[in-house]
Design an enzyme around this catalytic site. Structure first.
Site, mmCIF file in Angstrom:
data_model
loop_
_atom_site.group_PDB
_atom_site.id
_atom_site.type_symbol
_atom_site.label_atom_id
_atom_site.label_comp_id
_atom_site.label_asym_id
_atom_site.label_seq_id
_atom_site.Cartn_x
_atom_site.Cartn_y
_atom_site.Cartn_z
ATOM 1 N N HIS A 106 0.814 -1.304 0.069
ATOM 2 C CA HIS A 106 0.090 -0.241 0.004
ATOM 3 C C HIS A 106 0.991 1.213 -0.066
ATOM 4 O O HIS A 106 2.002 1.253 0.323
ATOM 5 C CB HIS A 106 -0.913 0.124 1.387
ATOM 6 N N ASP A 138 0.870 5.126 2.052
ATOM 7 C CA ASP A 138 0.201 5.617 3.106
ATOM 8 C C ASP A 138 -0.529 7.040 2.761
ATOM 9 O O ASP A 138 0.066 7.712 1.843
ATOM 10 C CB ASP A 138 1.068 6.179 4.058
ATOM 11 N N HIS A 166 4.998 0.250 -0.107
ATOM 12 C CA HIS A 166 5.599 -0.667 0.865
ATOM 13 C C HIS A 166 4.820 -1.716 1.367
ATOM 14 O O HIS A 166 3.526 -1.623 1.306
ATOM 15 C CB HIS A 166 6.259 0.198 1.929
ATOM 16 N N ARG A 174 8.500 -8.735 15.119
ATOM 17 C CA ARG A 174 8.712 -7.530 14.913
ATOM 18 C C ARG A 174 7.614 -6.381 15.463
ATOM 19 O O ARG A 174 6.487 -6.695 15.483
ATOM 20 C CB ARG A 174 8.445 -7.321 13.242
HETATM 21 C C1 LIG Z 1 -7.349 -1.393 4.060
HETATM 22 C C2 LIG Z 1 -7.272 0.055 4.743
HETATM 23 C C3 LIG Z 1 -6.643 -0.076 5.878
HETATM 24 C C4 LIG Z 1 -6.331 1.687 5.913
HETATM 25 C C5 LIG Z 1 -7.733 2.129 5.260
HETATM 26 C C6 LIG Z 1 -7.786 1.095 4.153
HETATM 27 O O1 LIG Z 1 -9.095 1.149 3.703
HETATM 28 C C7 LIG Z 1 -6.716 1.861 3.059
HETATM 29 C C8 LIG Z 1 -5.775 2.602 3.676
HETATM 30 C C9 LIG Z 1 -5.229 1.865 4.893
HETATM 31 C C10 LIG Z 1 -3.994 2.817 5.854
HETATM 32 C C11 LIG Z 1 -2.698 2.464 5.610
HETATM 33 C C12 LIG Z 1 -1.652 3.359 6.273
HETATM 34 C C13 LIG Z 1 -2.097 3.627 7.688
HETATM 35 O O2 LIG Z 1 -1.636 2.171 8.236
HETATM 36 C C14 LIG Z 1 -3.868 3.498 7.832
HETATM 37 C C15 LIG Z 1 -4.160 3.901 9.343
HETATM 38 C C16 LIG Z 1 -4.204 4.646 6.792
HETATM 39 O O3 LIG Z 1 -4.515 5.688 7.213
HETATM 40 O O4 LIG Z 1 -4.526 4.118 5.724
HETATM 41 C C17 LIG Z 1 -4.310 2.330 7.077
HETATM 42 C C18 LIG Z 1 -5.945 2.235 7.373
HETATM 43 C C19 LIG Z 1 -6.491 1.353 8.378
HETATM 44 O O5 LIG Z 1 -5.721 0.586 8.849
HETATM 45 O O6 LIG Z 1 -7.590 1.643 8.859
HETATM 46 O O1 LIG Z 2 4.952 -2.187 10.185
HETATM 47 C C1 LIG Z 2 5.671 -1.566 9.368
HETATM 48 O O2 LIG Z 2 6.705 -1.515 9.416
HETATM 49 C C2 LIG Z 2 4.667 -0.812 8.358
HETATM 50 C C3 LIG Z 2 3.328 -0.741 8.665
HETATM 51 C C4 LIG Z 2 2.716 0.230 7.581
HETATM 52 O O3 LIG Z 2 3.170 0.297 6.297
HETATM 53 C C5 LIG Z 2 1.444 0.903 8.012
HETATM 54 O O4 LIG Z 2 0.995 0.615 9.172
HETATM 55 O O5 LIG Z 2 0.996 1.860 7.304
HETATM 56 FE FE LIG Z 3 2.136 1.984 5.684
#
Ligand SMILES: C=C1C[C@]23C[C@@]1(O)CC[C@H]2[C@@]12CC[C@H](O)[C@@](C)(C(=O)O1)[C@H]2[C@@H]3C(=O)O
Ligand SMILES: O=C(O)CCC(=O)C(=O)O
Ligand SMILES: [Fe+2]
Length: 333
Positions: A204, A206, A261, A271
């Site tokens: 994904h 961020d 990543h 981890r």
């Molecule tokens: C599958 C998902 C988890 C996420 C929200 C989403 O619909 C798509 C983006 C995901 C992500 C990736 C980065 C961060 O870890 C996170 C908190 C964010 O802002 O976008 C997660 C979301 C989540 O875990 O709710």
């Molecule tokens: O746990 C990690 O090292 C990365 C996790 C990550 O990419 C995320 O939480 O968005």
């Molecule tokens: Fe991430």
């Protein structure tokens, strides 16, 4: 929305190509924040990689290890205790299910809203020390993120040096804090023999402006290179890894890259990672900065607010090309 269930081990398995030889890919940019040339190197790293490591960051190692030991106490508590802090709705304790669109990962996590008035304190209220350390850590890590964003703005010759950092400093900033715990996965050895890996956290980008990641010394984080090869990021528990988020890519009209990543599970060691995702207030317009656009250069993106972007992101799985939907059609042909 996909109904959450208890995933089977097969669901975590990713077939992946042979690990790449570290000698054949470019080194991850290393930025020493105490050096005067750091702002130049920061911008170069954001343009070429969207990812870099920082040293001499000024965050006390004692605070970092205190946070890790409090988080360890949380994740080693009985399942029934941890579940009192869940489900992640969207904030709280989660286990193996990520988001609400069917993503699974070999990971347990805590997702916290960082707004002072939010209920993040309630989520970990029964872990009093944890709560205090999270407060101190967030204060320091947010300051570092702001310092980095101001150095970037300076190097980009943007008059308003706080153009990015003010969004994180805003009381309404929609920033998030996540602690991920990836337990060792002994069954993994079998899959490794078949040339596969188990996914800890699927690929994904961020969505926010900037992500500040710190982990223990267990590997697992991988980034994708421009040629599509996945490479493992050597862990370093005393440094921070920074990545450009989708919103910063848009605000720089694509000059900075939001890097894809993922995390793969480890068969022997656990981890632990903690990530601060610096985000704008919900009503903030995410659009390229006028001062960065060259003459006749058009925005590559449609106009949207952070609220609109986030709402759309939450409806898609991790690997979805979230920004694609907001790119102007003409750029995609
Ligand atoms: C599958 C998902 C988890 C996420 C929200 C989403 O619909 C798509 C983006 C995901 C992500 C990736 C980065 C961060 O870890 C996170 C908190 C964010 O802002 O976008 C997660 C979301 C989540 O875990 O709710
Ligand atoms: O746990 C990690 O090292 C990365 C996790 C990550 O990419 C995320 O939480 O968005
Ligand atoms: Fe991430």
């Amino acid at each position: 929305m996909v109904a959450l269930s208890n995933p089977t081990i097969e669901q975590f398995y990713v077939k992946t190509c042979k690990p790449v030889n570290p000698l054949t890919y470019p080194a991850i940019p290393l930025i020493d924040l105490s050096k005067p040339d750091s702002k130049h190197l920061l911008v170069k790293a954001c343009q070429e990689f969207g990812f870099f490591k920082v040293v001499n960051h000024g965050i006390p190692l004692k605070l970092i290890s205190k946070l890790e030991s409090e988080a360890t106490k949380f994740f080693s508590s009985p399942q029934s205790v941890k579940e009192k802090s869940g489900p992640p709705n969207p904030f709280g304790y989660g286990n193996k299910n990520i988001g609400r669109n069917g993503d699974v990962g070999w990971v347990e996590y805590l997702l916290l809203n960082t707004k002072p008035e939010s209920d993040y304190n309630k989520i970990i209220a029964s872990f009093e020390n944890f709560q205090c350390v999270v407060d101190d850590y967030l204060r320091d890590v947010k300051n570092m993120a702001c310092e980095i964003l101001e150095l970037m703005a300076d190097e980009l010759n943007i008059e308003q040096k706080n153009v990015f950092s003010k969004m994180l400093k805003d009381e309404q900033s929609d920033s998030v804090f996540r602690v991920n715990y990836y337990p060792p996965c002994p069954e993994l050895q079998e899959h490794e023999i078949n040339g596969g890996k188990l996914i800890g956290f699927g690929e994904h980008t961020d969505p926010q402006i900037i992500s500040v990641l710190r982990s223990n010394n267990t590997s697992g984080l991988e980034i994708i290179l421009k040629d599509g090869r996945w490479v493992s990021v050597p862990p370093d528990s005393e440094s921070f890894f920074i990545n450009v988020g989708d919103s910063l890519q848009v605000m720089t009209n694509g000059r900075f890259k939001s890097i894809k990543h993922r995390v793969v599970a480890n068969s022997k060691k656990s981890r632990m990672s903690m990530i601060y995702f610096g985000g704008p207030p919900l009503n903030e317009k995410i659009t390229p900065l006028a001062s960065l656009l060259e003459r006749d250069e058009e925005s590559l993106y449609k106009e949207f607010t952070w609220f609109e972007y986030k709402k759309s992101a939450l409806n898609f799985p991790l690997s979805h090309d979230r920004l694609g939907f907001f790119e102007k059609i003409s750029c995609r042909i």
